[in-house]
Motif scaffolding. Structure first.
Motif, PDB file in Angstrom:
ATOM      1  N   TRP A 104      24.488  19.623 -14.261  1.00 19.14           N
ATOM      2  CA  TRP A 104      23.143  19.162 -14.247  1.00 19.14           C
ATOM      3  C   TRP A 104      22.346  19.717 -15.652  1.00 19.14           C
ATOM      4  N   TRP A 105      22.512  20.918 -15.639  1.00 16.25           N
ATOM      5  CA  TRP A 105      21.729  21.908 -16.631  1.00 16.25           C
ATOM      6  C   TRP A 105      22.416  21.686 -18.041  1.00 16.25           C
ATOM      7  N   ALA A 106      23.772  21.306 -18.076  1.00 17.47           N
ATOM      8  CA  ALA A 106      24.324  21.111 -19.229  1.00 17.47           C
ATOM      9  C   ALA A 106      24.063  19.720 -19.747  1.00 17.47           C
ATOM     10  N   PHE A 107      23.732  18.745 -19.108  1.00 19.83           N
ATOM     11  CA  PHE A 107      23.498  17.458 -19.387  1.00 19.83           C
ATOM     12  C   PHE A 107      21.932  17.500 -19.706  1.00 19.83           C
ATOM     13  N   THR A 108      21.065  17.882 -19.120  1.00 16.99           N
ATOM     14  CA  THR A 108      19.683  17.530 -19.269  1.00 16.99           C
ATOM     15  C   THR A 108      18.868  18.742 -20.103  1.00 16.99           C
ATOM     16  N   VAL A 109      19.381  19.960 -19.850  1.00 15.21           N
ATOM     17  CA  VAL A 109      18.822  21.013 -20.594  1.00 15.21           C
ATOM     18  C   VAL A 109      19.480  21.408 -22.146  1.00 15.21           C
ATOM     19  N   ASP A 110      20.707  21.756 -21.738  1.00 13.02           N
ATOM     20  CA  ASP A 110      21.570  22.063 -23.038  1.00 13.02           C
ATOM     21  C   ASP A 110      21.956  21.026 -23.812  1.00 13.02           C
ATOM     22  N   GLU A 111      21.714  19.872 -23.009  1.00 12.67           N
ATOM     23  CA  GLU A 111      22.289  18.629 -24.054  1.00 12.67           C
ATOM     24  C   GLU A 111      23.673  18.698 -24.693  1.00 12.67           C
ATOM     25  N   ASN A 112      24.554  19.163 -23.781  1.00 13.04           N
ATOM     26  CA  ASN A 112      25.802  19.471 -24.139  1.00 13.04           C
ATOM     27  C   ASN A 112      26.830  18.762 -23.306  1.00 13.04           C
ATOM     28  N   GLU A 113      27.276  17.535 -23.747  1.00 17.16           N
ATOM     29  CA  GLU A 113      27.914  16.782 -22.877  1.00 17.16           C
ATOM     30  C   GLU A 113      29.658  17.291 -22.510  1.00 17.16           C
ATOM     31  N   PRO A 114      30.065  17.794 -23.964  1.00 17.83           N
ATOM     32  CA  PRO A 114      31.407  18.339 -23.692  1.00 17.83           C
ATOM     33  C   PRO A 114      31.440  19.497 -22.529  1.00 17.83           C
ATOM     34  N   LEU A 115      30.426  20.152 -22.521  1.00 19.99           N
ATOM     35  CA  LEU A 115      30.216  21.311 -21.501  1.00 19.99           C
ATOM     36  C   LEU A 115      30.242  20.887 -20.127  1.00 19.99           C
ATOM     37  N   ALA A 116      29.266  19.888 -20.164  1.00 15.00           N
ATOM     38  CA  ALA A 116      29.075  19.081 -18.716  1.00 15.00           C
ATOM     39  C   ALA A 116      30.285  18.555 -18.023  1.00 15.00           C
ATOM     40  N   ALA A 117      31.016  17.765 -19.169  1.00 17.53           N
ATOM     41  CA  ALA A 117      32.364  17.177 -18.709  1.00 17.53           C
ATOM     42  C   ALA A 117      33.330  18.178 -18.212  1.00 17.53           C
ATOM     43  N   ALA A 118      33.351  19.275 -18.957  1.00 17.55           N
ATOM     44  CA  ALA A 118      34.206  20.363 -18.388  1.00 17.55           C
ATOM     45  C   ALA A 118      33.722  21.019 -17.193  1.00 17.55           C
ATOM     46  N   THR A 119      32.392  21.183 -17.011  1.00 13.47           N
ATOM     47  CA  THR A 119      32.047  21.711 -15.506  1.00 13.47           C
ATOM     48  C   THR A 119      32.375  20.624 -14.524  1.00 13.47           C
ATOM     49  N   LEU A 120      32.262  19.391 -14.824  1.00 15.40           N
ATOM     50  CA  LEU A 120      32.669  18.347 -13.869  1.00 15.40           C
ATOM     51  C   LEU A 120      34.286  18.331 -13.428  1.00 15.40           C
ATOM     52  N   LEU A 121      35.168  18.636 -14.603  1.00 14.73           N
ATOM     53  CA  LEU A 121      36.413  18.910 -14.359  1.00 14.73           C
ATOM     54  C   LEU A 121      36.700  20.035 -13.576  1.00 14.73           C
ATOM     55  N   CYS A 122      35.772  21.123 -13.992  1.00 16.50           N
ATOM     56  CA  CYS A 122      36.151  22.576 -13.193  1.00 16.50           C
ATOM     57  C   CYS A 122      35.830  22.087 -11.580  1.00 16.50           C
TER      58      CYS A 122
END
Length: 207
Positions: A104-122
């Motif tokens: 959620w932080w990666a999507f909305t704050v960091d605006e880093n979609e690849p990181l958000a996707a990697a986190t969901l993969l984890c």
């Protein structure tokens, strides 16, 4: 992996605390539920608001309740079957909330979609790691072990968020991508372990 090496040392610290909590009238299951509920609330409240240090320390603190419920169960003479299932289920809930909060932080704050996707993969891999073991044991096979278990997931993730909270650049990115790679390897290791266990049982039945 850390669970194997650290369990005895940690128990020497937590067992007296667990015995004291039992004397106060608390139960292991209550401690499990309290720790899980608070960890979930903190993960989903602090991380999406870019309060990484608060999220890191509160989630870590409440995750330690998992050590105390085990110590309390030992003080009462051992965990019940229901308690073991509840503890494992709550672990998955807390792990999922932590990684969901970071995503959620990666999507909305960091605006880093690849990181958000990697986190969901984890998150998916964490559930899959536990599922392989549980399904193997239900079938009478061994699916334990691997590089990354719950303790390692918590340490890697929270070290990343904590360092980021202190201003270290790319700390979360490095932590999550490392966790993703190691989690894939862990799932593969467990599948191999299950295959090896099945082959050993098959050979034993033929002898």
């Amino acid at each position: 992996m850390l669970n194997i090496f650290a369990r005895a040392s940690v128990s020497r610290v937590t067992d007296p605390i667990g015995a004291w909590l039992v004397r106060l009238g608390l139960t292991p299951n209550a401690m499990t539920l309290i720790g899980t509920a608070c960890a979930v609330l903190c993960a989903l409240w602090f991380f999406p608001r870019d309060q990484l240090l608060a999220g890191t320390f509160t989630v870590w603190g409440f995750a330690m309740f998992d050590l105390l419920d085990g110590a309390m169960a030992r003080a009462k003479g051992g965990s019940s079957t229901f308690g073991a299932v509840l503890d494992s289920t709550c672990d998955r809930v807390a792990d999922g909330a932590l990684l969901a909060g970071v995503a959620w932080w990666a999507f909305t704050v960091d605006e880093n979609e690849p990181l958000a996707a990697a986190t969901l993969l984890c998150l998916v891999l964490a559930l899959l790691t536990s599922y392989v073991k549980a399904r193997a044991e239900a079938s009478g096979l061994d699916g334990d072990g691997g590089l990354i278990e719950r303790a390692e997931r918590l340490i890697i993730t929270l070290v990343g968020t904590g360092l980021a909270g202190f201003g270290v650049p790319y700390a979360v990115d490095i932590a999550i991508w490392v966790l993703a790679v190691l989690s894939v390897l862990t799932v593969l290791q467990r599948i191999v372990a299950v295959r090896r266990s099945a082959n050993e049982i098959a050979r034993g039945s033929r002898e």
